[in-house]
Enzyme design. Sequence first.
Site: not given
Length: 581
Positions: A154, A307, A309
């Site tokens: 992430s 971000d 992902d």
Amino acid sequence: MENKELIKQVTEKANKWLTPAYDAETQAEVKRMLASEDKTELIECFYKDLEFGTGGLRGIMGVGTNRMNIYTVGAATQGLSNYLNASFKNLSQIAVVVGYDCRNNSDLFAKISADIFSANGIKVYLFDGMRPTPEMSFAIRYLGCQSGIILTASHNPKEYNGYKAYWDDGAQVLAPHDNGIIDEVNKIASAADIKFVGNPDLIQIVGEELDQVYLDKVKTVSLDPQAIAHQKDMKIVYTPIHGTGMILIPRALKMWGFENVLTVPEQMVKDGNFSTVVSPNPENAEALSMAVALAKKVDADLVMASDPDADRVGIACKDDKGEWVLINGNQTCLIYLYYILTQYKQLGKIKGNEFCVKTIVTTELIKAVADKNNIEMMDCYTGFKWIAREIRENEGKKVYIGGGEESYGFLAEDFVRDKDAVSACCLIAEIAAWAKDNGKTLYQLLLDIYVEYGFSKEVTVNVVKPGKSGAEEIKQMMTNFRNHPPRELAGSKVILCKDYQTLTQTDADGNVSPLNMPDTSNVLQYFTADGCKVSVRPSGTEPKIKFYIEIKGEMGCRNCYTSADATADEKAKAIMKSLGI
């Protein structure tokens, strides 16, 4: 004596990696750590095994049981494979989706995982390149799979990678499945127990065909296409911060009707080192600095950053003075739900069985908006898997219209079961267009909400405590807060304490009553007489303890926003001082 015992334990664990089951490079690295006089690195790499937390498996990349590498990822995949084969033994063919982001080794870990699944007789749909987490979640349901994984950490720093595991509803695994998977992973004694040699006949590469179906579904989230048509030339600056958002978000915005989307060219490049930012976290102002600089240059209306992902989105807009300001996660969640409720009412879509969801650490102001509009607001634990649980539990009974959390995640639809920056970016752009169509900026819309529902300021304080000693310190801090709750915070009496580990709440008179939650969580909350809320919890994915502070203010005063904002900052500092931080 205790340190000697620990060194003995980690040495025994490390020696198990000096067998032919592990590659030569890994063995050489283990030998180097074992030979070093300073055992700190050896301890950090082997003192524990990575475990599933709120974000799945996540850790620093490197050699060892406490690091992300092909063997810890392999053990997780072998354990998940074993659990899937036991859980769905009556199915003729179990299937999973495997996705990955832009991080270093994400593609390697994904391809090794695909091999392991296939070696265990499980069909694999492997993406042909990096893709957003929400698309992987969507694909599980769309393809009728029993599970899915995505290799991502992430918004964590570049040293990290992670492994998120999902169930057949497209949501991250919850009990009993998470515990069941961990039990199977723990049975993997060494790399020799992992089936690394895949079956190519069971691996199917997927890509554009799923992209199109997913984007078509995202388009259905739009509530006011007419506003977009009126403001199609509105200038939007977007950056994926080197991540998966570059694959779909500009394309999605175009499909929604936005014709003037500018991207940050230096950050539209896949880069697992995130070389243009300190950290690829849209919660941090620095991560949006290049996008804001471009926005100033072209006089844009809106800045968005996803971000790595593409499940979280950070937003910036101009205030009443024309200065660029960041809109925090609580505020964006508030704006999303306010807009959705407003549109649902105007479109006559409110039927009385709608509900929305927020996490317990997210602002209570959202509940005030829901209550005033007669919409049920559900509370859940931190982590989008809990929001997904509420969607699943109410499927076919109630209508989900949105849910979010303070950490920049929002989900406007139910065909995905994780936070979704693809739909969130499109929806916030639509909200900005709608506001502009009504002669307002996004910032002015936020002030309108505060005037109607009351001012609220949220401050999150992260206290980082790395390593084994840090983990022990965080554990002790939580024990101290639990055993000695504060009676006052910043001079205001604490009138209610909630302990989600014991599922009890205690009022100022010492009366104890139960908390109605589906599971326990290591979270403490304190509510004060002047309306403030403080939540304390250890991070499930990073070595830190988090303090979420919400300061309440008055409603009906647009001009007092700036002074109230400054006062809230001072109060937040005073609350942290009261907590001894």
